[in-house]
Design a protein around this motif. Structure first.
Motif, short mmCIF file in Angstrom:
data_model
loop_
_atom_site.label_atom_id
_atom_site.label_comp_id
_atom_site.label_asym_id
_atom_site.label_seq_id
_atom_site.Cartn_x
_atom_site.Cartn_y
_atom_site.Cartn_z
N ALA A 204 0.82 -1.21 0.00
CA ALA A 204 0.00 0.00 0.00
C ALA A 204 0.86 1.25 0.00
O ALA A 204 0.48 2.28 -0.58
CB ALA A 204 -0.93 -0.01 1.21
N ALA A 205 2.03 1.19 0.63
CA ALA A 205 2.90 2.37 0.67
C ALA A 205 3.33 2.78 -0.73
O ALA A 205 3.43 3.98 -1.03
CB ALA A 205 4.13 2.07 1.54
N ALA A 206 3.63 1.82 -1.59
CA ALA A 206 4.02 2.16 -2.96
C ALA A 206 2.84 2.78 -3.71
O ALA A 206 3.02 3.72 -4.50
CB ALA A 206 4.50 0.90 -3.69
N ILE A 207 1.65 2.28 -3.47
CA ILE A 207 0.46 2.85 -4.10
C ILE A 207 0.25 4.28 -3.61
O ILE A 207 -0.08 5.17 -4.39
CB ILE A 207 -0.77 1.97 -3.83
N ARG A 208 0.44 4.50 -2.32
CA ARG A 208 0.29 5.86 -1.77
C ARG A 208 1.31 6.81 -2.40
O ARG A 208 1.02 7.98 -2.65
CB ARG A 208 0.41 5.84 -0.25
N ALA A 209 2.50 6.31 -2.64
CA ALA A 209 3.51 7.16 -3.29
C ALA A 209 3.06 7.54 -4.69
O ALA A 209 3.22 8.69 -5.12
CB ALA A 209 4.85 6.42 -3.34
N ALA A 210 2.49 6.58 -5.43
CA ALA A 210 1.97 6.89 -6.76
C ALA A 210 0.79 7.85 -6.66
O ALA A 210 0.63 8.76 -7.49
CB ALA A 210 1.56 5.61 -7.47
N MET A 211 -0.06 7.65 -5.65
CA MET A 211 -1.19 8.57 -5.44
C MET A 211 -0.70 9.99 -5.22
O MET A 211 -1.28 10.95 -5.73
CB MET A 211 -2.01 8.11 -4.24
N ALA A 212 0.37 10.14 -4.45
CA ALA A 212 0.91 11.47 -4.16
C ALA A 212 1.37 12.17 -5.44
O ALA A 212 1.42 13.40 -5.51
CB ALA A 212 2.07 11.37 -3.17
N ALA A 213 1.71 11.36 -6.46
CA ALA A 213 2.13 11.91 -7.75
C ALA A 213 0.96 12.02 -8.72
O ALA A 213 1.17 12.25 -9.92
CB ALA A 213 3.23 11.04 -8.34
N ARG B 204 -4.36 7.59 -10.08
CA ARG B 204 -5.61 7.17 -9.46
C ARG B 204 -6.10 5.81 -9.96
O ARG B 204 -6.99 5.23 -9.35
CB ARG B 204 -6.70 8.24 -9.69
N ASP B 205 -5.56 5.31 -11.06
CA ASP B 205 -5.99 4.02 -11.60
C ASP B 205 -4.93 2.96 -11.31
O ASP B 205 -3.76 3.15 -11.66
CB ASP B 205 -6.21 4.13 -13.11
N PHE B 206 -5.38 1.85 -10.70
CA PHE B 206 -4.45 0.80 -10.31
C PHE B 206 -4.97 -0.56 -10.78
O PHE B 206 -6.17 -0.83 -10.72
CB PHE B 206 -4.23 0.79 -8.80
N GLY B 207 -4.05 -1.40 -11.27
CA GLY B 207 -4.40 -2.71 -11.79
C GLY B 207 -3.87 -3.82 -10.91
O GLY B 207 -2.71 -3.80 -10.48
N ASP C 249 -11.50 6.99 -3.49
CA ASP C 249 -11.59 7.66 -4.78
C ASP C 249 -10.67 7.04 -5.84
O ASP C 249 -10.57 7.55 -6.95
CB ASP C 249 -11.28 9.16 -4.64
N LEU C 250 -10.03 5.93 -5.52
CA LEU C 250 -9.20 5.24 -6.50
C LEU C 250 -10.07 4.39 -7.42
O LEU C 250 -11.16 3.96 -7.04
CB LEU C 250 -8.17 4.35 -5.81
N THR C 251 -9.57 4.13 -8.62
CA THR C 251 -10.26 3.26 -9.58
C THR C 251 -9.45 1.98 -9.71
O THR C 251 -8.26 2.01 -10.03
CB THR C 251 -10.39 3.95 -10.95
N TRP C 252 -10.14 0.84 -9.48
CA TRP C 252 -9.46 -0.45 -9.44
C TRP C 252 -9.82 -1.28 -10.67
O TRP C 252 -10.98 -1.46 -10.99
CB TRP C 252 -9.82 -1.20 -8.17
#
Length: 260
Positions: A53-62, A65-68, A85-88
């Motif tokens: 989740a930490a890596a996803i949060r880092a991407a969110m900070a940049a 919003r879309d994650f696979g 508010d993320l799109t999965w």
């Protein structure tokens, strides 16, 4: 199994992911412009399988919003704990015993290849959720080892899915056989685009071509990709000895990227 960063400097991880996303967006913009397309016509799906989740949060900070995700066992805890508010996007092979979980938790499915599975998703999609966005996976390279509907059967499957109100048929997806030459990479993507165009000529109204990864995104963009599925170019290889990459352990460092 999720991942934690272990002894690796978390703030360095965050910086690397932010820099990688910035470079990726520039690369996509350049590729799109080369083929007369606006950069915003290409959407990034950050492939976060086996990432914490930490890596996803880092991407969110940049701004991502879309994650696979490919693996439901690790995806569901992320979906349930990360911001709503993320799109999965579920991008892994779909089996009958996975349809309910996908129907109940994901916004998109990119790997539908059978009418039977579509009917199960239709029955299992909760009424409180909007229709599940669906791409049909096409076995564009005719590989026996890969999932996907054959091109000859694609129109029948598209018609079956389009008739289901709890599903929204958006487009096509493919994972072509690997190729190192740019023109060889383009050929299967061109075939997928031609299949996409053929379906639209008879009224399907598709808007999504999910094709292209870290190794062949330029060829996919040249042939009209609207969604590229990128893991390595964002998160790096999952190598615990490389600075800025996660160690593989059980657990989950989910601290906010803004700590850095």
């Amino acid at each position: 199994m999720l991942l934690i960063f272990g002894s690796i400097d978390y703030c360095k991880v965050v910086k690397n992911i932010e820099q990688n996303l910035s470079a990726l967006r520039q690369h996509i913009a350049a590729s799109a412009s080369k083929y007369g397309r606006p950069p915003e016509s290409v959407h990034i799906i950050a492939v976060s399988k086996r990432q914490p989740a930490a890596a996803i949060r880092a991407a969110m900070a940049a701004g991502q919003r879309d994650f696979g995700e490919n693996y439901l066992q690790e995806a569901i805890p992320k979906i349930e704990t990360l911001p709503a508010d993320l799109t999965w996007h579920f991008i892994g092979p779909l089996q009958s015993n996975k349809t309910r979980t996908v129907a109940e938790h994901f916004d998109w499915l990119h790997s539908l290849d059978r009418a039977k599975l579509a009917r199960r998703l239709q029955e299992q999609r909760p009424d409180a959720l909007p229709a599940l966005n669906v791409c049909l996976q096409v076995n564009i390279s005719a590989e026996t080892s890969k999932s996907g509907v054959d091109l000859a059967e694609l129109p029948n499957l598209a018609a079956a899915v389009a008739a289901l109100p709890r599903l929204r048929l958006r487009g096509l997806m493919a994972l072509p056989a690997p190729a190192s030459d740019f023109e060889q990479q383009r050929r299967p993507f061109r075939a997928l685009r031609e299949a996409f165009d053929s379906l639209n000529k008879v009224g399907f109204g598709l808007d999504t071509l999910s094709m292209g990864t870290s190794t062949d995104m330029a060829a996919a963009i040249a042939e009209g990709a609207t969604h590229v599925r990128i893991g390595t170019a964002i998160f790096g290889r999952r190598d615990p000895e490389t600075p800025g990459k996660p160690d593989i352990h059980q657990g989950n460092h989910a601290g906010p990227a803004t700590d850095c």
